[in-house]
Motif scaffolding. Structure first.
Motif, mmCIF file in Angstrom:
data_model
loop_
_atom_site.group_PDB
_atom_site.id
_atom_site.type_symbol
_atom_site.label_atom_id
_atom_site.label_comp_id
_atom_site.label_asym_id
_atom_site.label_seq_id
_atom_site.Cartn_x
_atom_site.Cartn_y
_atom_site.Cartn_z
ATOM 1 N N MET A 1 15.009 -50.069 -87.739
ATOM 2 C CA MET A 1 14.777 -51.323 -88.417
ATOM 3 C C MET A 1 15.493 -52.419 -87.648
ATOM 4 S SD MET A 1 15.688 -52.836 -92.211
ATOM 5 C CE MET A 1 16.026 -51.294 -92.885
ATOM 6 N N LYS A 2 14.858 -53.562 -87.606
ATOM 7 C CA LYS A 2 15.412 -54.714 -86.900
ATOM 8 C C LYS A 2 15.203 -55.942 -87.783
ATOM 9 C CE LYS A 2 14.722 -57.179 -82.543
ATOM 10 N NZ LYS A 2 13.931 -57.195 -81.314
ATOM 11 N N ILE A 3 16.260 -56.740 -87.954
ATOM 12 C CA ILE A 3 16.168 -57.956 -88.753
ATOM 13 C C ILE A 3 16.507 -59.136 -87.862
ATOM 14 C CG2 ILE A 3 17.077 -59.216 -90.746
ATOM 15 C CD1 ILE A 3 17.770 -56.499 -91.968
ATOM 16 N N THR A 4 15.607 -60.128 -87.834
ATOM 17 C CA THR A 4 15.846 -61.317 -87.018
ATOM 18 C C THR A 4 15.646 -62.567 -87.872
ATOM 19 O OG1 THR A 4 13.541 -61.288 -86.261
ATOM 20 C CG2 THR A 4 15.163 -60.244 -84.834
ATOM 21 N N TYR A 5 16.379 -63.607 -87.504
ATOM 22 C CA TYR A 5 16.249 -64.894 -88.185
ATOM 23 C C TYR A 5 16.009 -65.963 -87.139
ATOM 24 C CZ TYR A 5 17.335 -69.151 -90.719
ATOM 25 O OH TYR A 5 17.261 -70.410 -91.266
ATOM 26 N N ASP A 6 14.968 -66.768 -87.328
ATOM 27 C CA ASP A 6 14.645 -67.867 -86.431
ATOM 28 C C ASP A 6 14.968 -69.163 -87.169
ATOM 29 O OD1 ASP A 6 13.483 -69.889 -84.896
ATOM 30 O OD2 ASP A 6 11.732 -68.689 -84.368
ATOM 31 N N ALA A 7 16.097 -69.776 -86.818
ATOM 32 C CA ALA A 7 16.547 -70.991 -87.505
ATOM 33 C C ALA A 7 15.607 -72.168 -87.257
ATOM 34 C CB ALA A 7 17.966 -71.344 -87.053
ATOM 35 N N GLU A 8 14.949 -72.175 -86.121
ATOM 36 C CA GLU A 8 14.051 -73.288 -85.785
ATOM 37 C C GLU A 8 12.889 -73.399 -86.774
ATOM 38 O OE1 GLU A 8 11.350 -74.558 -81.986
ATOM 39 O OE2 GLU A 8 13.370 -73.775 -81.600
ATOM 40 N N LEU B 1 10.178 -52.955 -89.705
ATOM 41 C CA LEU B 1 10.422 -51.584 -90.128
ATOM 42 C C LEU B 1 10.096 -50.572 -89.038
ATOM 43 C CD1 LEU B 1 8.928 -51.964 -93.694
ATOM 44 C CD2 LEU B 1 11.332 -52.063 -93.022
ATOM 45 N N ARG B 2 9.088 -50.875 -88.260
ATOM 46 C CA ARG B 2 8.732 -50.030 -87.118
ATOM 47 C C ARG B 2 7.991 -50.877 -86.102
ATOM 48 N NH1 ARG B 2 3.447 -47.310 -87.744
ATOM 49 N NH2 ARG B 2 2.412 -48.286 -89.512
ATOM 50 N N GLU B 3 7.991 -50.421 -84.883
ATOM 51 C CA GLU B 3 7.410 -51.194 -83.787
ATOM 52 C C GLU B 3 5.987 -50.731 -83.502
ATOM 53 O OE1 GLU B 3 8.658 -52.389 -79.235
ATOM 54 O OE2 GLU B 3 10.146 -51.550 -80.586
ATOM 55 N N ILE B 4 5.103 -51.716 -83.293
ATOM 56 C CA ILE B 4 3.739 -51.423 -82.860
ATOM 57 C C ILE B 4 3.407 -52.382 -81.716
ATOM 58 C CG2 ILE B 4 2.965 -50.550 -85.104
ATOM 59 C CD1 ILE B 4 1.529 -53.233 -85.525
ATOM 60 N N VAL C 1 5.103 -62.716 -96.198
ATOM 61 C CA VAL C 1 3.944 -62.170 -95.493
ATOM 62 C C VAL C 1 4.264 -60.734 -95.098
ATOM 63 C CG1 VAL C 1 2.431 -62.411 -93.484
ATOM 64 C CG2 VAL C 1 3.342 -64.455 -94.610
ATOM 65 N N ALA C 2 3.375 -59.806 -95.426
ATOM 66 C CA ALA C 2 3.547 -58.402 -95.048
ATOM 67 C C ALA C 2 2.656 -58.110 -93.846
ATOM 68 C CB ALA C 2 3.179 -57.495 -96.212
ATOM 69 N N LEU D 1 -0.074 -48.637 -92.673
ATOM 70 C CA LEU D 1 1.306 -48.559 -93.138
ATOM 71 C C LEU D 1 2.057 -49.857 -92.848
ATOM 72 C CD1 LEU D 1 2.200 -44.920 -92.042
ATOM 73 C CD2 LEU D 1 1.525 -45.729 -94.313
ATOM 74 N N LEU D 2 3.018 -50.182 -93.696
ATOM 75 C CA LEU D 2 3.809 -51.393 -93.561
ATOM 76 C C LEU D 2 4.627 -51.372 -92.273
ATOM 77 C CD1 LEU D 2 4.605 -54.029 -95.045
ATOM 78 C CD2 LEU D 2 6.473 -52.737 -96.076
ATOM 79 N N VAL D 3 4.552 -52.464 -91.520
ATOM 80 C CA VAL D 3 5.261 -52.599 -90.253
ATOM 81 C C VAL D 3 6.458 -53.539 -90.405
ATOM 82 C CG1 VAL D 3 5.064 -53.460 -87.881
ATOM 83 C CG2 VAL D 3 3.196 -52.176 -88.890
ATOM 84 N N GLY D 4 6.264 -54.626 -91.165
ATOM 85 C CA GLY D 4 7.334 -55.603 -91.307
ATOM 86 C C GLY D 4 7.049 -56.589 -92.418
#
Length: 75
Positions: free
Chosen positions: A1-8, A16-19, A34-35, A42-45
């Motif tokens: 799992m990877k969580i990122t925040y874009d302040a801009e 949740l997983r990479e595609i 947005v899912a 399957l859910l990706v992010g």
């Protein structure tokens, strides 16, 4: 799992997983969420738009808790 925040653009993304790029299908769930689903359905992010509003004053501290997956013994 990877969580990122874009302040801009004030968006938080929980991957949740990479595609492969361009493979996700986006579904607007309303409320600025947005899912993303992969080709397998399957859910990706999950993307949270206007994240600073959703996170409120605690946006500098995000806690992630991971619990072990429970698997059914009946198939």
């Amino acid at each position: 799992m990877k969580i990122t925040y874009d302040a801009e653009v004030d968006a938080l993304y929980i991957q949740l997983r990479e595609i492969a790029p361009g493979q996700a299908e986006n579904r607007d769930l309303g409320g600025g969420i947005v899912a993303d689903y992969g080709p397998d359905g399957l859910l990706v992010g999950i993307e949270i738009l206007d994240a600073s509003l959703a996170l409120g004053q605690d946006r500098e501290k995000v806690v992630v808790e991971l619990a072990p997956a429970r698997r059914s013994t009946t198939d």
